[in-house]
Design a protein around this motif. Sequence first.
Motif, PDB file in Angstrom:
ATOM      1  N   SER A 194       0.836  -1.198   0.000  1.00 18.67           N
ATOM      2  CA  SER A 194       0.000   0.000   0.000  1.00 18.67           C
ATOM      3  C   SER A 194       0.871   1.248   0.000  1.00 18.67           C
ATOM      4  N   GLU A 198       2.157  10.741   4.201  1.00 19.77           N
ATOM      5  CA  GLU A 198       2.826  10.664   5.503  1.00 19.77           C
ATOM      6  C   GLU A 198       3.427  12.030   5.797  1.00 19.77           C
ATOM      7  N   ARG A 204       4.270   7.306   2.155  1.00 18.93           N
ATOM      8  CA  ARG A 204       4.720   6.101   2.858  1.00 18.93           C
ATOM      9  C   ARG A 204       4.306   4.863   2.058  1.00 18.93           C
ATOM     10  N   SER A 206       4.181   0.786   2.232  1.00 19.94           N
ATOM     11  CA  SER A 206       4.203  -0.262   3.252  1.00 19.94           C
ATOM     12  C   SER A 206       3.982  -1.626   2.621  1.00 19.94           C
ATOM     13  N   HIS A 208       2.842  -5.158   4.226  1.00 25.90           N
ATOM     14  CA  HIS A 208       2.369  -5.913   5.393  1.00 25.90           C
ATOM     15  C   HIS A 208       2.317  -7.392   5.032  1.00 25.90           C
ATOM     16  N   VAL A 260      10.480  -0.736  10.425  1.00 23.55           N
ATOM     17  CA  VAL A 260       9.773  -2.013  10.533  1.00 23.55           C
ATOM     18  C   VAL A 260       8.951  -2.036  11.813  1.00 23.55           C
ATOM     19  N   HIS A 261       7.772  -2.653  11.733  1.00 29.49           N
ATOM     20  CA  HIS A 261       6.948  -2.997  12.892  1.00 29.49           C
ATOM     21  C   HIS A 261       6.636  -4.481  12.757  1.00 29.49           C
ATOM     22  N   GLU A 269       5.433  -5.392   9.162  1.00 30.52           N
ATOM     23  CA  GLU A 269       5.250  -4.303   8.204  1.00 30.52           C
ATOM     24  C   GLU A 269       6.605  -3.647   7.985  1.00 30.52           C
ATOM     25  N   PHE A 271       8.392  -0.586   5.837  1.00 26.80           N
ATOM     26  CA  PHE A 271       7.939   0.616   5.146  1.00 26.80           C
ATOM     27  C   PHE A 271       9.123   1.507   4.773  1.00 26.80           C
TER      28      PHE A 271
END
Length: 286
Positions: A194, A198, A204, A206, A208, A260-261, A269, A271
């Motif tokens: 996506s 931002e 941004r 991303s 996921h 990163v998350h 995720e 990004f």
Amino acid sequence: MSASENPALDLQSLREENNALRAELDETNQGVLALYAELDQQAEQLREVSELKSRFLSYMSHEFRTPLGSILSMTRLLEDGMDGPLTDEQRRQVKFVSAAARELREMVDDLLDLAKIEAGRISISPAWFDLMDLFSALRGMFRPLVEGNHVDLVFEDPPALPMLYTDDKKLAQILRNFISNALKFTQNGHVRVSAGPENEGEVRFSVHDTGIGIPEELQSTLFEDFVQVDTPLQKRLRGTGLGLSLCKRFAELLGGRVGVHSVVGEGSEFFVILPLKLDEGATDAE
């Protein structure tokens, strides 16, 4: 009459203390100069080692690309039946050789990019482009890789965003790395790509996934050179550990940043955040 009452003795004592301080300062200055000289020598040695490493990586990468290209060309000819039809087992073996050669070529390309970046020979070529065109190209590139497996690769339609002015090839390389990693470490579920605004003047991107996730204590080192997550799945997958490091370096060249998350067992995720319009000064990165 005490010494403290004698001005001549006080003056002589001050002179002696001053001379002692001067001698100590001279000795300290000599030590500092010697330390600077040693640091300069070590810095020069480090520069020479870094230059040799970059030259070695560049030379070896170029040397590997030619035979790998030949192997891939030959496997394509075999798969197309140029020398006659293949049996099912022969076709399976040729596909295995072709996949291995492509993996090796990706490793070589990563090493070559690293050598170019460290040598300061990476050039930035910004241009205006539309996100839909970028997503369409990526979708077509990954379609053969997701057909028949248990992972859905989804490209979300981006919101109304202005045209971007940046190096779309470097951005595509960042997203390809993110998507490839997500597909490798996601055995079931989906990988979703996506883009959206931002902050002011930034976008941004991303990726996921619903993969294995990454422990929090390992996330801070993911974007360093030659770092790989130590998992049983990783041991079955080959790589240089340079993909995410190159993503970070490319993003910085484009005036952006990566992050990163992730939660173990839930997914990750990755990004990249870039300015909508690349600063013209960044194009002098070569």
